[in-house]
Design a protein around this motif. Structure first.
Motif, short mmCIF file in Angstrom:
data_model
loop_
_atom_site.label_atom_id
_atom_site.label_comp_id
_atom_site.label_asym_id
_atom_site.label_seq_id
_atom_site.Cartn_x
_atom_site.Cartn_y
_atom_site.Cartn_z
N PRO A 255 0.87 -1.19 0.00
CA PRO A 255 0.00 0.00 0.00
C PRO A 255 0.90 1.23 0.00
N SER A 256 0.72 2.12 -0.98
CA SER A 256 1.73 3.18 -1.15
C SER A 256 1.15 4.58 -1.13
N LEU A 273 18.07 -9.42 -3.00
CA LEU A 273 16.97 -10.28 -2.54
C LEU A 273 16.13 -10.68 -3.76
N PRO A 274 15.86 -12.00 -3.92
CA PRO A 274 15.16 -12.44 -5.14
C PRO A 274 13.66 -12.05 -5.14
N ILE A 275 13.41 -10.76 -5.27
CA ILE A 275 12.02 -10.27 -5.35
C ILE A 275 11.64 -10.25 -6.82
N ARG A 276 10.49 -10.85 -7.12
CA ARG A 276 10.06 -10.87 -8.52
C ARG A 276 9.32 -9.56 -8.86
N LYS A 277 8.17 -9.36 -8.21
CA LYS A 277 7.42 -8.14 -8.50
C LYS A 277 7.28 -7.28 -7.25
N LEU A 278 7.30 -5.98 -7.45
CA LEU A 278 6.95 -5.04 -6.38
C LEU A 278 5.68 -4.35 -6.86
N VAL A 279 4.57 -4.68 -6.23
CA VAL A 279 3.28 -4.15 -6.68
C VAL A 279 2.97 -2.88 -5.89
N VAL A 280 2.94 -1.76 -6.60
CA VAL A 280 2.65 -0.47 -5.96
C VAL A 280 1.13 -0.29 -5.97
N GLU A 361 9.60 -2.46 -15.37
CA GLU A 361 9.13 -3.74 -14.84
C GLU A 361 10.22 -4.81 -14.96
N ALA A 362 10.84 -4.90 -16.12
CA ALA A 362 11.83 -5.98 -16.33
C ALA A 362 13.03 -5.81 -15.41
N LYS A 363 13.50 -4.57 -15.26
CA LYS A 363 14.74 -4.37 -14.50
C LYS A 363 14.49 -4.19 -13.01
N TYR A 364 13.36 -3.56 -12.67
CA TYR A 364 13.13 -3.23 -11.25
C TYR A 364 11.93 -3.97 -10.64
N GLY A 365 11.15 -4.63 -11.44
CA GLY A 365 10.04 -5.43 -10.92
C GLY A 365 8.79 -4.64 -10.59
N PHE A 366 8.77 -3.33 -10.88
CA PHE A 366 7.61 -2.53 -10.48
C PHE A 366 6.40 -2.73 -11.40
N VAL A 367 5.25 -2.97 -10.79
CA VAL A 367 3.95 -2.92 -11.47
C VAL A 367 3.03 -2.17 -10.52
N SER A 368 1.82 -1.82 -10.97
CA SER A 368 0.99 -0.98 -10.10
C SER A 368 -0.49 -1.14 -10.37
N ASP A 397 -6.45 -2.15 0.04
CA ASP A 397 -6.07 -1.60 -1.27
C ASP A 397 -5.01 -2.50 -1.92
N ALA A 398 -4.06 -2.95 -1.11
CA ALA A 398 -2.97 -3.78 -1.67
C ALA A 398 -3.48 -5.17 -2.07
N VAL A 399 -4.38 -5.74 -1.28
CA VAL A 399 -4.92 -7.07 -1.65
C VAL A 399 -5.64 -6.96 -2.99
#
Ligand SMILES: Cc1ncc(COP(=O)(O)O)c(C=O)c1O
Ligand SMILES: N[C@@H](CCOP(=O)(O)O)C(=O)O
Length: 471
Positions: A255-256, A273-280, A361-368, A397-399
């Motif tokens: 939640p951002s 750290l092997p994080i795939r996606k960071l969902v904003v 997304e590819a390099k930093y994993g960010f989606v939103s 909101d995050a769920v």
């Protein structure tokens, strides 16, 4: 480790210096000269550490000018079962459909801010004693930073807290948590505006360097690197609890609002750290979602900012976004400053044609994604019906936003940023249930409140500080 300003106008400083400094003198944010790398073998060796031990392992890379014996004493003293009610400190529980919830809100004020703020309180006390100084903290809150800071700093020697909050925009419980404190070193100021107005005042006061130095002004918002570094720890902790084996990918949904929490995830990812996606996940105030979808960053004015039922995320100018854009621009302060100059001139910038934006997304994993009041109600109701638990409006909101990003075999960890009781009205609207009030807060809304009202005025805030720093 040395720290520079994202805008290039600061001599290299140590962790302890930027801890007390807050905003960089050129208005930028302190950034580390590199991201320390953590190998999978090291990660494996951290698997059975207690939270305080893990915090030391992560923070020793950033707080390099604090003797390690002192740092370990500070992290061990901070992260205790007595304070967080559980030895795990941040347990992870199953939700459904591939999602899990990372409990970050078991601390004294029932929000994730306690995770970093409790450490910051101890770090300030330690550092102020080392340098024989006092600190007047000027902060801005949309509801949770304020109480977390005040609970962490109340009674601390040599520290005063001046906390700006948006008058009438927080929940009744949030207001009561802050305004009912009667400690002489705590000053609550309700500003006739929104969180962004409060944050602008904090920055303007911090940019008046003679006043800042004379009045020993520091910050506790996530513009302070100390806050961010402490938040990086729980991503490592959650990963080690959730990954079937070290090296497997795990995604996080966050939640951002001010972009501090998800930035900490970004930093953990940059550290290896092997994080795939960071969902904003945003609420109706969707400036960040707009950026990640289009490449256009257009902070909104206060008039365009919605007042929502996830009020702590009613933010349209996310401070920490600057730290991410600094990385996106190849850690080039000139490029960052050019964008922020453009922002000041045009009210926006557009990276849609920049090849670096295309790799976000590819390099930093960010989606939103973003969520609305109706989404929040539906999600809180669904979670209650399927699990019997109540989640707060921000976590909801995050769920909601996380759902389409869940991938088979990749756990999606949703960060629980507050407990439901802080937003009881909306929880009752969604489920008909009134969240239970923890014993420590029974009757809090009936206690007398101590708060000063003020217009949106940098001068009025400065004057208030100047006349109260002798108390
Ligand atoms: C309950 C809650 N959730 C989410 C957020 C957003 O976090 P951040 O500002 O770090 O993006 C906040 C405020 O910061 C909050 O108090
Ligand atoms: N949502 C926050 C706003 C300030 O965020 P911070 O992480 O920069 O302190 C709040 O609840 O006050």
């Amino acid at each position: 480790m040395k720290y520079f300003s994202s805008r290039g106008g600061m001599q290299p400083q140590s962790f302890s210096e930027i801890l007390l400094e807050g905003l960089a003198p050129d208005g930028g944010l302190a950034v580390p000269d590199h991201y320390p790398q953590v190998s999978l073998a090291t990660l494996e060796s951290w698997k059975n550490l207690r939270y305080g031990e893990l915090a030391f392992e992560v923070l020793k890379h950033y707080a390099t000018d604090i003797p390690q014996a002192d740092l370990t004493a500070l992290t061990t003293k901070t992260y205790t079962e007595a304070v967080y009610g559980t030895e795990a400190i941040t347990p992870v529980r199953d939700l459904f459909d591939g999602m899990k919830v990372l409990e970050l809100s078991n601390g004294p004020t029932l929000a994730f801010k306690d995770m970093a703020m409790q450490l910051l309180g101890n770090l300030f006390e330690y550092q102020l004693a080392r340098v024989g100084q006092e600190l007047n903290i000027l902060g801005a809150t949309s509801g949770d930073t304020g109480s977390a800071a005040e609970y962490a700093m109340r009674g601390k020697k040599g520290v005063r807290v001046f906390m700006l909050s948006p008058a009438g925009k927080m929940s009744a419980f949030q207001r009561a948590q802050m305004y009912s404190l009667q400690d002489p070193n705590i000053f609550n100021i309700a500003v006739e505006g929104l969180f962004d107005d409060c944050q602008d005042i904090v920055k303007a006061v911090s940019e008046d360097l003679p006043f800042k130095s004379r009045q020993k002004i520091g910050t506790v918002n996530s513009i302070n690197w100390g806050r961010i570094s402490a938040q990086v720890v729980y991503y490592f902790n959650a990963y080690l609890r959730v990954a079937a084996k070290v090296g497997d990918p795990v995604s996080f949904a966050v939640p951002s609002g001010n972009f501090g929490n998800v930035l900490a995830g970004h930093i953990a990812r940059m550290m290896g750290l092997p994080i795939r996606k960071l969902v904003v996940a945003t609420n109706e105030n969707n400036v960040l979602d707009e950026f990640f979808k289009t490449g256009v960053y257009r902070p909104r004015t206060s008039k365009e900012t919605h007042i929502t039922s996830s009020p702590s995320m009613d933010i349209s100018k996310a401070s920490n976004f600057e730290r991410f854009v600094y990385d996106l621009m190849g850690r080039d302060p000139k490029a960052l400053k050019a964008l922020w100059d453009q922002l000041a001139k045009d009210g926006k910038f557009d990276l849609s044609a920049d090849p670096r934006f295309k790799e976000v997304e590819a390099k930093y994993g960010f989606v939103s994604g973003c969520s609305t009041h109706a989404d929040r109600l539906n999600t809180i109701r669904e979670v209650y019906q399927r699990t019997g638990t109540l989640i707060d409006t921000h976590t909801a909101d995050a769920v909601k936003v996380a759902k389409p990003y869940v991938e088979v075999g990749v756990p999606m960890v949703v960060l629980e940023t507050a407990l439901a009781v802080k937003f009881a009205e909306t929880i009752e609207e969604a489920t008909g249930q009134v969240p239970p009030v923890p014993k420590a807060f029974e009757g809090i809304e009936k206690l007398p409140q101590r708060v000063v009202n003020m217009p949106i005025s940098v001068d009025a805030v400065k004057q208030f500080i100047a006349t109260h720093t002798h108390l």
